[in-house]
Each structure stands twice: as structure tokens, then as C-alpha cells.
Write an enzyme that holds these catalytic residues in place. Structure first.
Site, PDB file in Angstrom:
ATOM      1  N   GLY A   3     -46.893 -28.748 -13.248  1.00  0.00           N
ATOM      2  CA  GLY A   3     -46.507 -27.411 -13.840  1.00  0.00           C
ATOM      3  C   GLY A   3     -44.983 -27.379 -14.530  1.00  0.00           C
TER       4      GLY A   3
ATOM      5  N   GLU B 133     -48.914 -19.814 -14.292  1.00  0.00           N
ATOM      6  CA  GLU B 133     -49.140 -20.941 -13.839  1.00  0.00           C
ATOM      7  C   GLU B 133     -47.916 -21.329 -12.751  1.00  0.00           C
ATOM      8  OE1 GLU B 133     -49.197 -25.825 -14.854  1.00  0.00           O
ATOM      9  OE2 GLU B 133     -49.500 -24.317 -16.228  1.00  0.00           O
TER      10      GLU B 133
ATOM     11  N   GLN C 149     -34.217 -25.489  22.484  1.00  0.00           N
ATOM     12  CA  GLN C 149     -33.482 -24.723  21.615  1.00  0.00           C
ATOM     13  C   GLN C 149     -33.770 -25.182  20.297  1.00  0.00           C
ATOM     14  OE1 GLN C 149     -29.057 -24.850  20.983  1.00  0.00           O
ATOM     15  NE2 GLN C 149     -29.399 -22.635  21.681  1.00  0.00           N
TER      16      GLN C 149
END
Length: 380
Positions: free
Chosen positions: A363, A242, A279
Site C-alpha cells: 500500500g 486502500e 504489574q
């Protein structure tokens, strides 16, 4: 390191075409409505995109695990986080429990239907008072003759509205704490099984998430998954898969966010020049790419370990924590390059952002992941 696989890349291309044809035209509507329609599951099954690593005798292709996880990664990369999570819960979480633990009769009954999309799978662990601390669960399933009498509730259950089968954790011996937890294969059509309303979330809007309620549900005793009292041992066995799937989602989302941002900064102008020429923009993109490469390297390492049955709980927890933290960090930095447009839902980067937040919670929260890693280093 996983070697190049031409068949995998062909499968990837086919799935991307499938999403372009069957998902892309409707996904915005599903997100607005808060639910991906049930026929999508049948469509996924008919086209061979469910439980693909399940052996052929149960209806799958029997292909390596990376074929299955690729579907999670690519749907997340396309910006379909709800689809990624839905397939993951079905193919990467529910199905492996059955494949690795179930009896032959249970496998023959459930797996072919999960491959075809006839049955949508979910996992039932979290309760209102028991999230990452599963020992606090109160749902009980008491053996009564030829059936278990199931009572209690679960919450935050992904695929909860469409689920036909829930791999459910419940206490079969309420006095035994962790050793009293067992897993059951629960048919959601049984009398006394009730689905609550579809929960309203800040992200993953079209991925159904529900409360489930059990009022004296009679679950046949032959639907016990594995041995009674071994539920926690089975969870520890299957959680690495998982958490690897969560990392696949994270990696796909990072790559998808980089894709849409790279395109945007080459089109958008400010102060008479493309913002991609500044930049700061270049450095943000470069750092995102570096972070993506680091996440991919960690993910590929874990996937290789999983395929060799060498992926331990601590390493899987570390990957889940690292990849989901990196997902949130990278997408947040990329959204900034869009300025005010990044806060508008019409721009895909905004959905990448809100969909990312749950990854650090489900999870097992990332704080629990760190505790798991620490226990592997110095004990409790």
C-alpha cells in the site's frame, strides 16, 4: 464519530458465525498448504460478503462503506490475516476502481461477477524494479488497432493465483513518464497472460501472492479504464480507500491480539500466580488498550471523512503509517507476555506477529507515507 448501527452489528455477528463455520475448521490447513482454495471465494459471494457497498444495480447491497470495511477488520481480529488481505484486495481496492472510473458497460460486465465471487479481483502495480516508485514501471500496453498489446511483468500481486481480473497499471506512452501511465482491466485468461508460482512469504501464508507475466497479451481497447494517460491521477484518487482498508486490518489485528493475550495471561501461571497479576503484564495490556483506542479514533475519523468524500491523500497516508506501526508495536509487546510460547506457531499470537510485518510495506511503504505527509506540509 460514526453512530451505532444495529444492522451493522447484526451483519458483523453473521459474518463471525460464517467464519466459525466455514473458515475456522480449515484455516490452519490452508496456512500449511500456502493457499486458500478457490471455492472459498464462491462461498463468500454466495453468503453476501464480497463488494457489499457496490450499488444494487450491480449486484451489491449498496450499504455504507463501513459494512465492507468491517469484514476486513473482523477477519483480521479472528486471526485470519490472509482472508482479510484477500477480501481487501478484491472489495476495497479492485472493485472501487471499477465502480468509480469504469464505463457503464464495464461495470455491468465485471461488478456482478465480483459480488458473486465468480471473478476474483486483483490490482497490478508493483514490478520487480518499481515498488513504491511507480514511475519506474516498465510494463507497456501499446494501442494497436482495436486492442492494446501488453508486455512486461508484475510482482507481489495479492490474489495473483486466483485472480480472474487485474486492474493493471501500464505505460501506454512509454516516453511520457507519469503522464504515460494508464489503467487496463485485464482478463487473466487471455492468451499470453501467465501466472508465476505462488510466492513463499514469512506471513499471510494462505493468501496467494504471485508474479504475473505478459507476453503480447491482446487486451481489447474497450477495457481501458478511464482515460489514457490518467493512471496516476486515478491511483491518487483511489489509494485513500486502500490505505483506510489497511488501517481496518491493523485495528482488527490489534484487537484480536489483545483478545488472545488477555485470555492467556488469566490462564498461565508463573511463580505460583497468574501472570496477569504481575504489574508489568497489566501495564503492557493497558498500553495496548490505549494504543487500540488511539488507532480506532484515527480510523473512525478517516472513515467519516471518506464517506463525505473529504479524505485527502496526506491524511490517508498518515493513518496507514500510524495504524500499521501501531499494529507491529502492540503485537510485539503482547507476544513478549507469552514468553517462549509466543514463538511457537501453535499459539495464535505468533501468526498475528508475522502477518503484521507486511502492513508497513504494501500500500506504499511507511517511509513513502511520511514523505507524502511532509509534502503536504512543506512541499517537495
Amino acid at each position: 464519530m460514526l453512530a451505532y448501527d444495529a444492522d451493522l452489528e447484526l451483519f458483523r455477528d453473521n459474518f463471525k458465525r460464517f467464519m466459525s463455520e466455514h473458515i475456522a475448521p480449515h484455516y490452519e490447513k490452508w496456512e500449511r498448504e500456502g493457499l486458500m482454495p478457490r471455492p472459498v471465494w464462491t462461498l463468500l459471494g454466495e453468503n453476501g460478503y464480497l463488494c457489499v457497498d457496490v450499488p444494487e444495480e450491480y449486484g451489491g447491497y449498496g450499504v455504507p462503506t463501513e459494512y465492507s470495511l468491517m469484514l476486513i477488520e473482523e477477519s483480521a481480529r479472528a486471526g485470519y490475516g490472509a482472508l482479510s488481505t484477500a477480501i481487501s484486495c478484491h472489495s476495497e481496492i479492485a472493485a472501487p476502481y471499477i465502480l468509480h472510473i469504469a464505463t457503464e458497460e464495464q461495470k455491468q460486465h465485471w461488478l456482478p461477477k465480483m459480488v458473486s465471487g465468480e471473478v476474483v479481483g486483483a490490482i497490478g502495480m508493483t514490478e520487480p524494479g518499481a515498488g513504491s516508485d511507480l514511475q519506474g514501471m516498465r510494463s507497456s500496453a501499446i494501442l494497436n488497432g482495436d486492442h492494446y498489446l501488453l508486455n512486461g511483468s508484475k510482482t507481489f500481486i495479492s490474489n495473483g493465483q486466483h485472480a480472474d481480473l487485474v486492474v493493471l497499471a501500464a505505460k501506454t506512452d512509454p516516453q511520457a513518464r507519469a503522464k504515460g501511465v494508464s489503467l487496463l482491466l485485464v482478463d487473466t485468461h487471455l492468451e499470453g497472460f501467465k501466472k508465476g508460482t505462488n510466492l513463499d512469504k514469512i506471513g499471510l501464508h494462505s493468501q496467494d501472492t504471485s508474479e504475473l507475466f505478459f507476453d503480447n497479451v491482446k487486451v481489447p481497447a474497450n477495457q481501458l479504464l478511464g482515460n489514457a494517460g490518467q493512471g496516476f491521477a486515478y491511483l491518487m484518487q483511489e489509494l485513500p480507500r486502500e490505505r483506510t482498508a489497511i488501517a481496518a486490518t491493523a485495528l482488527g489485528a490489534i484487537r484480536g491480539a489483545i483478545d488472545v493475550t488477555t485470555q492467556y495471561v488469566q490462564e498461565r501461571q508463573a511463580f505460583g500466580q497468574k501472570i496477569g497479576s504481575f504489574q508489568n503484564t497489566r501495564f503492557v495490556l493497558a498500553q495496548a488498550k490505549i494504543d487500540e483506542l488511539a488507532t480506532a479514533a484515527f480510523y473512525n475519523q478517516n472513515l467519516a471523512l471518506y464517506k463525505e468524500s473529504k479524505l485527502d491523500v496526506e491524511t490517508a497516508a498518515a493513518l496507514k503509517c500510524f495504524s500499521s506501526d501501531m499494529q507491529m508495536k502492540v503485537i510485539d509487546s503482547l507476544l513478549q507476555l507469552f514468553g517462549g510460547y509466543g514463538y511457537m506457531t501453535e499459539y495464535p499470537i505468533s501468526r498475528f506477529f508475522v502477518d503484521a510485518r507486511i502492513q508497513r510495506i504494501y500500500g506504499g511503504t511507511n517511509e513513502i507515507m511520511k514523505e507524502i505527509v511532509a509534502r503536504g506540509m512543506i512541499g517537495r
